[in-house]
Enzyme design. Structure first.
Site, PDB file in Angstrom:
ATOM      1  N   SER A 116       0.606  -1.084  -0.114  1.00 39.06           N
ATOM      2  CA  SER A 116      -0.160  -0.046  -0.033  1.00 39.06           C
ATOM      3  C   SER A 116       0.800   1.330   0.068  1.00 39.06           C
ATOM      4  O   SER A 116       0.148   2.214  -0.114  1.00 39.06           O
ATOM      5  CB  SER A 116      -0.998  -0.121   1.310  1.00 39.06           C
ATOM      6  OG  SER A 116      -1.882  -0.759   0.934  1.00 39.06           O
ATOM      7  N   TYR A 175     -10.695   1.984   5.881  1.00 40.41           N
ATOM      8  CA  TYR A 175      -9.635   2.099   4.780  1.00 40.41           C
ATOM      9  C   TYR A 175      -9.934   1.027   3.591  1.00 40.41           C
ATOM     10  O   TYR A 175     -10.682  -0.121   4.081  1.00 40.41           O
ATOM     11  CB  TYR A 175      -8.288   1.535   5.355  1.00 40.41           C
ATOM     12  CG  TYR A 175      -7.210   1.266   4.678  1.00 40.41           C
ATOM     13  CD1 TYR A 175      -6.192   2.539   4.513  1.00 40.41           C
ATOM     14  CD2 TYR A 175      -6.627   0.331   3.660  1.00 40.41           C
ATOM     15  CE1 TYR A 175      -4.944   2.326   3.720  1.00 40.41           C
ATOM     16  CE2 TYR A 175      -5.692   0.152   2.776  1.00 40.41           C
ATOM     17  CZ  TYR A 175      -4.783   1.062   3.040  1.00 40.41           C
ATOM     18  OH  TYR A 175      -3.561   1.036   2.368  1.00 40.41           O
TER      19      TYR A 175
END
Length: 392
Positions: free
Chosen positions: A104, A201
């Site tokens: 990420s 998220y």
């Protein structure tokens, strides 16, 4: 696999493709903030600092990783350290200059491109998803690009929708995934909340942003990252590999303890088709390249002041801005960066707002629990051993 958890001040290092950040939680103590080191430091002090970094990297491996590499830079210079082995069962050490999957952390590269496009007037963060990707997301006319960037869209995380676990992933590790397939997995689930009312998220947000970049530029998001960031900064070890399964150049192997039920038999997962991560986490880099990128980012080389200010403004009650995290360490120093986790690899990046102090690290978690050792490494790098003593 369940989302990464906060444990002992560090979000647990993941073994899957979930959030996987390494940044410590906020502390109530800010009284021990340290001044930046002077421009010159005596050689014995520099040597001691290098030994301290090596000690911390060794501790991460001892606590449950097959390999760990780190690079820390401040005004006294750059220190690098590696521990563990490049491949289990073989004597070759982990390469200190090795490449690794950054998961990420890729989001910060993509967010930078999106903000550059905004600065150029080619899109607006207030544009809706429907404006750029008509019919792709239910309620897309009420979800903005800004909400994708800061995870307030309410769109389900496609990796959660997959119920992704090592056991489910291994048989399909070389499968190719199209971005639209990943988005469809998420949008088949109901929204988590109305857009802009909460924070959660979601990798889906950044898959969608990758698609938006393609629509806005006529080029794949990876080509834009290459053209706008990788090439200008000379990041020779950074790439979006597409569907290429291997990591080129020196690297440590990644593992999952996913052998027979109840065993920790290692399965080498270094090779995989990274299209399952797409724009949310498919990139490969090195510690040196990541430190170069984040310094350029926070010091304004890549973004005009207005876009950089927006990027560093976090969602109220959360550490997340527009593709960037801000975390205050126990000594009161705030660092910016992003964490990343993908099968076999965990990455952490930490940079002070002026870019003068930077830490990038890669961990290959395997067995045990390296969380405390990782927290100690980060805290020691920025706060010093006296300010943040080792845990008993």
């Amino acid at each position: 696999m369940p989302p990464a958890q906060r444990i002992s001040g560090v979000r647990r290092a993941p073994r899957g493709i979930e959030k996987g950040h390494l940044v410590p939680i906020r502390s109530v103590s800010a009284a021990l903030a340290l001044a930046l080191l002077p421009l010159s430091v005596a050689a014995p002090a520099a040597a001691t600092a290098k030994r301290d970094l090596q000690r911390d990297v060794d501790a991460v491996v001892a606590a449950g990783a097959s390999a760990t590499i780190a690079e820390y830079t401040d005004r006294s210079g750059t220190r690098r350290a590696a521990a563990g082995v490049a491949r289990l069962g073989r004597p070759a050490p982990a390469p200190v200059d090795g490449r690794f999957r950054i998961g990420s952390v890729s989001k910060t590269f993509l967010a930078t491109v999106v903000l550059q496009l905004e600065a150029e007037g080619r899109l607006s963060l207030d544009d809706t998803v429907e404006r750029w990707l008509p019919g792709t997301v239910p309620n897309g006319d009420h979800i903005t690009l800004r909400q994708l960037l800061n995870h307030t869209s309410g769109i389900e995380n496609y990796t959660a929708a997959m119920g992704l676990s090592p056991e489910k992933w291994l048989p399909q590790r070389y499968r190719s995934w199209a971005p639209a397939e990943l988005v469809a997995l998420a949008t088949a689930k109901p929204p988590l909340f109305p857009p802009g009312t909460d924070w959660s998220y979601s990798n889906t947000n950044y898959v969608l942003l990758g698609m938006v970049v393609g629509e806005a530029t006529g080029r794949d998001y990876s080509a834009e990252i290459q053209r706008r960031i990788i090439r200008p900064l000379g990041l020779r070890h950074t790439e979006s590999p597409g569907e290429r399964t291997v990591i080129s150049g020196p690297h440590a192997h990644g593992y999952l303890p996913a052998g027979p039920a109840g065993s920790d038999e290692p399965v080498d997962v270094t090779t995989m088709n990274p299209s399952i991560a797409d724009a949310a986490g498919d990139m490969i880099s090195s510690t040196a390249d990541l430190n170069t990128f984040f310094r350029a980012l926070v010091t304004g080389r890549l973004l005009p002041p207005a876009q950089l200010a927006a990027m560093t403004t976090t969602v109220p009650g959360h550490d997340y801005g527009l593709g960037l995290e801000a975390t205050t360490l126990p000594c009161g120093i705030t660092v910016y960066g992003h964490g990343g986790g993908i099968f076999g690899y965990v990455t952490g990046t930490f940079t002070t707002r002026d870019g003068s102090r930077r830490l990038a690290l890669s961990v290959n978690p395997y067995v045990g629990d390296p969380d405390d050792a990782l927290q100690a490494l980060v805290n020691h790098a920025f706060c010093g051993r006296d300010a943040v003593p080792d845990r008993e």
